[in-house]
Design a protein around this motif. Structure first.
Motif, PDB file in Angstrom:
ATOM      1  N   MET A  16       0.836  -1.199   0.000  1.00 48.24           N
ATOM      2  CA  MET A  16       0.000   0.000   0.000  1.00 48.24           C
ATOM      3  C   MET A  16       0.874   1.254   0.000  1.00 48.24           C
ATOM      4  O   MET A  16       1.995   1.247   0.507  1.00 48.24           O
ATOM      5  CB  MET A  16      -0.976  -0.047   1.152  1.00 48.24           C
ATOM      6  CG  MET A  16      -2.025  -1.130   0.917  1.00 48.24           C
ATOM      7  SD  MET A  16      -3.505  -0.983   1.909  1.00 48.24           S
ATOM      8  CE  MET A  16      -3.017  -1.879   3.356  1.00 48.24           C
ATOM      9  N   PRO A  17       0.351   2.331  -0.582  1.00 49.60           N
ATOM     10  CA  PRO A  17       1.153   3.535  -0.777  1.00 49.60           C
ATOM     11  C   PRO A  17       1.449   4.279   0.527  1.00 49.60           C
ATOM     12  O   PRO A  17       0.629   4.267   1.456  1.00 49.60           O
ATOM     13  CB  PRO A  17       0.288   4.386  -1.703  1.00 49.60           C
ATOM     14  CG  PRO A  17      -1.104   3.929  -1.459  1.00 49.60           C
ATOM     15  CD  PRO A  17      -0.999   2.465  -1.120  1.00 49.60           C
ATOM     16  N   PRO A  18       2.598   4.928   0.596  1.00 48.41           N
ATOM     17  CA  PRO A  18       2.914   5.746   1.772  1.00 48.41           C
ATOM     18  C   PRO A  18       2.027   6.987   1.812  1.00 48.41           C
ATOM     19  O   PRO A  18       1.419   7.363   0.811  1.00 48.41           O
ATOM     20  CB  PRO A  18       4.387   6.120   1.547  1.00 48.41           C
ATOM     21  CG  PRO A  18       4.587   6.030   0.069  1.00 48.41           C
ATOM     22  CD  PRO A  18       3.644   4.956  -0.418  1.00 48.41           C
ATOM     23  N   HIS A 106     -16.915  11.975  -0.838  1.00 46.13           N
ATOM     24  CA  HIS A 106     -16.584  10.985   0.190  1.00 46.13           C
ATOM     25  C   HIS A 106     -15.783  11.678   1.285  1.00 46.13           C
ATOM     26  O   HIS A 106     -14.936  12.520   0.992  1.00 46.13           O
ATOM     27  CB  HIS A 106     -15.758   9.855  -0.441  1.00 46.13           C
ATOM     28  CG  HIS A 106     -15.642   8.627   0.396  1.00 46.13           C
ATOM     29  ND1 HIS A 106     -14.974   8.610   1.597  1.00 46.13           N
ATOM     30  CD2 HIS A 106     -16.096   7.362   0.197  1.00 46.13           C
ATOM     31  CE1 HIS A 106     -15.017   7.388   2.102  1.00 46.13           C
ATOM     32  NE2 HIS A 106     -15.705   6.609   1.266  1.00 46.13           N
ATOM     33  N   PRO A 107     -16.019  11.345   2.553  1.00 46.15           N
ATOM     34  CA  PRO A 107     -15.275  11.996   3.632  1.00 46.15           C
ATOM     35  C   PRO A 107     -13.775  11.669   3.641  1.00 46.15           C
ATOM     36  O   PRO A 107     -12.989  12.377   4.254  1.00 46.15           O
ATOM     37  CB  PRO A 107     -15.929  11.472   4.916  1.00 46.15           C
ATOM     38  CG  PRO A 107     -17.164  10.766   4.510  1.00 46.15           C
ATOM     39  CD  PRO A 107     -17.074  10.475   3.054  1.00 46.15           C
ATOM     40  N   GLU A 108     -13.378  10.588   2.977  1.00 37.87           N
ATOM     41  CA  GLU A 108     -11.973  10.160   2.942  1.00 37.87           C
ATOM     42  C   GLU A 108     -11.498  10.086   1.499  1.00 37.87           C
ATOM     43  O   GLU A 108     -12.287  10.181   0.562  1.00 37.87           O
ATOM     44  CB  GLU A 108     -11.831   8.773   3.591  1.00 37.87           C
ATOM     45  CG  GLU A 108     -12.245   8.692   5.038  1.00 37.87           C
ATOM     46  CD  GLU A 108     -11.181   9.181   6.002  1.00 37.87           C
ATOM     47  OE1 GLU A 108      -9.986   8.998   5.718  1.00 37.87           O
ATOM     48  OE2 GLU A 108     -11.548   9.764   7.039  1.00 37.87           O
ATOM     49  N   ARG A 109     -10.202   9.890   1.336  1.00 46.03           N
ATOM     50  CA  ARG A 109      -9.578   9.607   0.037  1.00 46.03           C
ATOM     51  C   ARG A 109      -8.902   8.255   0.155  1.00 46.03           C
ATOM     52  O   ARG A 109      -8.156   8.028   1.108  1.00 46.03           O
ATOM     53  CB  ARG A 109      -8.467  10.619  -0.273  1.00 46.03           C
ATOM     54  CG  ARG A 109      -8.871  11.965  -0.664  1.00 46.03           C
ATOM     55  CD  ARG A 109      -7.645  12.892  -0.876  1.00 46.03           C
ATOM     56  NE  ARG A 109      -6.602  12.343  -1.724  1.00 46.03           N
ATOM     57  CZ  ARG A 109      -5.391  11.955  -1.311  1.00 46.03           C
ATOM     58  NH1 ARG A 109      -5.039  12.037  -0.060  1.00 46.03           N
ATOM     59  NH2 ARG A 109      -4.514  11.481  -2.158  1.00 46.03           N
ATOM     60  N   GLY A 110      -9.136   7.353  -0.794  1.00 49.09           N
ATOM     61  CA  GLY A 110      -8.444   6.079  -0.753  1.00 49.09           C
ATOM     62  C   GLY A 110      -9.257   4.935  -1.307  1.00 49.09           C
ATOM     63  O   GLY A 110     -10.195   5.139  -2.080  1.00 49.09           O
ATOM     64  N   PHE A 131      -6.448   1.741   2.392  1.00 49.96           N
ATOM     65  CA  PHE A 131      -5.593   2.893   2.675  1.00 49.96           C
ATOM     66  C   PHE A 131      -6.461   4.135   2.524  1.00 49.96           C
ATOM     67  O   PHE A 131      -7.326   4.201   1.656  1.00 49.96           O
ATOM     68  CB  PHE A 131      -4.347   2.940   1.785  1.00 49.96           C
ATOM     69  CG  PHE A 131      -4.605   3.088   0.312  1.00 49.96           C
ATOM     70  CD1 PHE A 131      -4.758   4.337  -0.282  1.00 49.96           C
ATOM     71  CD2 PHE A 131      -4.682   1.965  -0.500  1.00 49.96           C
ATOM     72  CE1 PHE A 131      -4.971   4.471  -1.645  1.00 49.96           C
ATOM     73  CE2 PHE A 131      -4.902   2.083  -1.870  1.00 49.96           C
ATOM     74  CZ  PHE A 131      -5.046   3.341  -2.442  1.00 49.96           C
ATOM     75  N   SER A 132      -6.258   5.071   3.435  1.00 49.07           N
ATOM     76  CA  SER A 132      -7.107   6.264   3.404  1.00 49.07           C
ATOM     77  C   SER A 132      -6.420   7.443   4.068  1.00 49.07           C
ATOM     78  O   SER A 132      -5.510   7.279   4.887  1.00 49.07           O
ATOM     79  CB  SER A 132      -8.447   5.996   4.098  1.00 49.07           C
ATOM     80  OG  SER A 132      -8.235   5.675   5.460  1.00 49.07           O
ATOM     81  N   SER A 133      -6.899   8.619   3.705  1.00 48.45           N
ATOM     82  CA  SER A 133      -6.512   9.859   4.366  1.00 48.45           C
ATOM     83  C   SER A 133      -7.737  10.769   4.357  1.00 48.45           C
ATOM     84  O   SER A 133      -8.650  10.577   3.548  1.00 48.45           O
ATOM     85  CB  SER A 133      -5.322  10.514   3.654  1.00 48.45           C
ATOM     86  OG  SER A 133      -5.686  10.938   2.362  1.00 48.45           O
ATOM     87  N   PRO A 134      -7.774  11.748   5.259  1.00 46.42           N
ATOM     88  CA  PRO A 134      -8.930  12.641   5.284  1.00 46.42           C
ATOM     89  C   PRO A 134      -9.134  13.321   3.931  1.00 46.42           C
ATOM     90  O   PRO A 134      -8.179  13.769   3.296  1.00 46.42           O
ATOM     91  CB  PRO A 134      -8.570  13.659   6.368  1.00 46.42           C
ATOM     92  CG  PRO A 134      -7.612  12.930   7.257  1.00 46.42           C
ATOM     93  CD  PRO A 134      -6.820  12.057   6.319  1.00 46.42           C
TER      94      PRO A 134
END
Length: 164
Positions: A16-18, A106-110, A131-134
């Motif tokens: 998964m990506p950093p 969407h509330p997240e990105r991933g 994997f997700s980020s805000p």
């Protein structure tokens, strides 16, 4: 794929990506061909998300690459619209699953991947990788709460296909 809010499409299938929060979860949910087939039907019909408490609308059942998934969590004004696009889907004699990626709003990105596997031992395993980020201002501000919600939903997803 058009409209996705992240670039690393398909990365839940491997390393998964950093720069993202990573989730990997595993559970044996049953045993035998009959349970695998029933669980695969449920998984590709969005029942994992429904049984975890989300309201789910699918553009296609069973899900396939390109299907749109719109979920809602919460109540009233505290309800979140969660639009996703299926970026991978497959069903074979020993595996079934899909991955969806986040769309605008969407509330997240991933991305999140759900994979069911019929093991040589006869056990049916269910794996989740994400994997997700805000992705919105309120998820950046509430990131610690978002991680708790994500962990709780992951556990609900895993239990959704337990032999009943």
């Amino acid at each position: 794929m058009d409209g996705l809010t992240y670039d690393e499409v398909g990365a839940t299938a491997g390393p998964m990506p950093p720069g993202y929060h990573h989730v990997r979860a595993h559970r044996v949910v049953g045993r035998g061909r009959e349970h695998f087939e029933r669980a695969a039907d449920l998984l590709l019909a969005g029942e994992v998300q429904r049984r975890a408490g989300a309201r789910v609308e699918l553009s296609d059942t069973p899900m396939r690459e390109g299907s749109r998934v719109t979920m809602r969590l919460g109540l009233g004004i505290l309800s979140f619209r969660i639009p996703c696009l299926v970026v991978w889907a497959d069903r074979s004699e020993t595996t079934a699953g899909f991955a969806y990626g986040t769309l605008p709003g969407h509330p997240e990105r991933g991305e999140e991947r759900f994979t069911l596997t019929m093991l040589p031992t006869g056990e049916v395993a269910f794996d989740i990788a994400a994997f997700s980020s805000p992705g919105r201002w309120f998820t950046r501000v509430g990131a610690p709460i978002g991680r708790v919600v994500q962990a709780r939903m992951t556990q609900r997803y895993l239990r959704a296909l337990d032999a009943r």
